[in-house]
Design a protein around this motif. Structure first.
Motif, mmCIF file in Angstrom:
data_model
loop_
_atom_site.group_PDB
_atom_site.id
_atom_site.type_symbol
_atom_site.label_atom_id
_atom_site.label_comp_id
_atom_site.label_asym_id
_atom_site.label_seq_id
_atom_site.Cartn_x
_atom_site.Cartn_y
_atom_site.Cartn_z
ATOM 1 N N THR A 212 3.323 0.088 2.308
ATOM 2 C CA THR A 212 3.404 0.722 3.622
ATOM 3 C C THR A 212 3.632 2.224 3.511
ATOM 4 O O THR A 212 3.573 2.938 4.508
ATOM 5 N N GLY A 213 3.928 2.693 2.307
ATOM 6 C CA GLY A 213 4.213 4.112 2.107
ATOM 7 C C GLY A 213 5.689 4.407 1.961
ATOM 8 O O GLY A 213 6.080 5.512 1.577
ATOM 9 N N SER A 214 6.537 3.403 2.255
ATOM 10 C CA SER A 214 7.983 3.605 2.139
ATOM 11 C C SER A 214 8.384 3.721 0.668
ATOM 12 O O SER A 214 7.885 2.986 -0.187
ATOM 13 N N GLY A 215 9.277 4.638 0.386
ATOM 14 C CA GLY A 215 9.789 4.786 -0.967
ATOM 15 C C GLY A 215 8.924 5.613 -1.890
ATOM 16 O O GLY A 215 9.265 5.783 -3.069
ATOM 17 N N GLU A 222 0.226 10.517 0.451
ATOM 18 C CA GLU A 222 -1.151 10.505 0.954
ATOM 19 C C GLU A 222 -2.121 10.000 -0.108
ATOM 20 O O GLU A 222 -3.024 9.200 0.181
ATOM 21 N N GLN A 223 -1.940 10.432 -1.342
ATOM 22 C CA GLN A 223 -2.824 10.015 -2.431
ATOM 23 C C GLN A 223 -2.707 8.515 -2.698
ATOM 24 O O GLN A 223 -3.711 7.819 -2.856
ATOM 25 N N VAL A 224 -1.477 8.008 -2.702
ATOM 26 C CA VAL A 224 -1.259 6.584 -2.968
ATOM 27 C C VAL A 224 -1.814 5.720 -1.837
ATOM 28 O O VAL A 224 -2.490 4.714 -2.075
ATOM 29 N N LEU A 225 -1.546 6.112 -0.588
ATOM 30 C CA LEU A 225 -2.022 5.325 0.548
ATOM 31 C C LEU A 225 -3.549 5.300 0.613
ATOM 32 O O LEU A 225 -4.148 4.287 0.986
ATOM 33 N N LYS A 226 -4.179 6.400 0.255
ATOM 34 C CA LYS A 226 -5.644 6.453 0.246
ATOM 35 C C LYS A 226 -6.205 5.474 -0.780
ATOM 36 O O LYS A 226 -7.182 4.760 -0.515
ATOM 37 N N ALA A 227 -5.581 5.426 -1.957
ATOM 38 C CA ALA A 227 -6.031 4.500 -3.003
ATOM 39 C C ALA A 227 -5.792 3.053 -2.590
ATOM 40 O O ALA A 227 -6.640 2.174 -2.816
ATOM 41 N N LYS A 228 -4.640 2.780 -1.976
ATOM 42 C CA LYS A 228 -4.337 1.419 -1.533
ATOM 43 C C LYS A 228 -5.315 0.965 -0.447
ATOM 44 O O LYS A 228 -5.764 -0.185 -0.439
ATOM 45 N N LYS A 229 -5.634 1.863 0.477
ATOM 46 C CA LYS A 229 -6.570 1.517 1.553
ATOM 47 C C LYS A 229 -7.950 1.209 0.984
ATOM 48 O O LYS A 229 -8.638 0.284 1.446
ATOM 49 N N ALA A 230 -8.376 1.971 -0.022
ATOM 50 C CA ALA A 230 -9.679 1.716 -0.645
ATOM 51 C C ALA A 230 -9.700 0.331 -1.283
ATOM 52 O O ALA A 230 -10.698 -0.392 -1.202
#
Length: 276
Positions: A212-215, A222-230
């Protein structure tokens, strides 16, 4: 070995073939329709009627192509067909639909119609959205994702489904979608290879732990969430049965007060837990 594959849900025989587009003859029975959500859009001389055109044809390259454009305000185009399932087969034995499609990366609305064929005035319609990508992909649409067009109608009963529709509408399209030179969201192209029903309990499941982006450190979030969404998007397009888990932060409070119900997308509902 063949039996093991069947049990694992990896054999094509474990899925019910609804439609396979391999020749011009396979398009028989499919109808192309157009309309508008605004009744006056087709009025003579209306400034809203800027044009709608669509076709569903078998190309010289051996592909079934549903393509065209919708410039009319509130307009849409669709292809539909009454289902003709093998004797003894009913969709209530299945979990959802699997479509193998290609095209320029548009999103579409899949509509299932239920009710007595002899009296279409009693029909009920249910819809779910599907997103494609540029090129070919497999899209899984669970029956649990379908919602009634009229909120007062009961949940979808797959046993009663008699008509299948794919609709394109310019709204909800992103201008950046599609191949280079075809970024106008009012143009579309959908190549259909097959439509199948996924069997209950036999399709191999894939569990993806996302976040979810927490922690996460702010400079990397932003970089991690973009990779997770992909990764999530790739799994949704894979055609596999899947579960995506997004762990959230824990709270220093007693649990067991409410039960969470997780649905498709980001829909989460709560119900009070009354205990045994």
């Amino acid at each position: 070995n063949e039996m093991a594959q069947l049990r694992a849900g990896k054999s094509s025989k474990s899925k019910l073939l609804i439609a396979k587009f391999k020749s011009a003859k396979s398009l028989k029975g499919w109808e192309v329709n157009q309309g508008s959500y605004f009744p006056n859009a087709y009025a003579s001389g209306s400034s809203f009627d800027e044009g709608i055109d669509a076709s569903f044809e078998f190309s010289e390259g051996g592909q079934a192509v549903f393509a065209g454009f919708v410039f009319t305000r509130g307009g849409y185009v669709e292809i539909s067909k009454r289902l003709s399932l093998p004797l003894g087969s009913t969709l209530d034995r299945y979990d959802g639909l699997l479509l193998s499609v290609g095209g320029n990366g548009r999103s579409y609305v899949v509509i299932l119609e239920t009710g007595p064929l002899a009296d279409t005035s009693q029909s009920k319609k249910y819809f779910a959205r599907m997103t494609t990508k540029v090129g070919f992909c497999r899209v899984r649409v669970p029956f649990s994702a379908f919602r009634p067009v009229k909120p007062e109608d009961p949940p979808l009963d797959p046993f009663l489904v008699h008509t299948f529709t794919i609709r394109f509408e310019p709204k909800r399209q992103r201008p950046g979608d599609g191949t280079q030179g075809a970024t106008d969201p009012r143009n579309f192209e959908l190549i259909l290879e097959y439509i199948k029903a996924l069997p209950t309990g036999q399709e191999t499941d894939f569990i993806l732990v996302s976040c979810t982006g927490s922690g996460i450190e702010p400079n990397r979030r932003e970089q991690v969430l973009k990779a997770k969404k992909a990764g999530e998007d790739a799994l949704r397009r894979s055609g596999l049965g899947y579960t995506i888990v997004r762990p959230g932060p824990l709270q220093e409070e007693p649990g067991g007060q409410r039960a969470l119900i997780f649905d498709q997308g980001n829909r989460i509902s709560q119900v009070k837990y009354h205990g045994p």
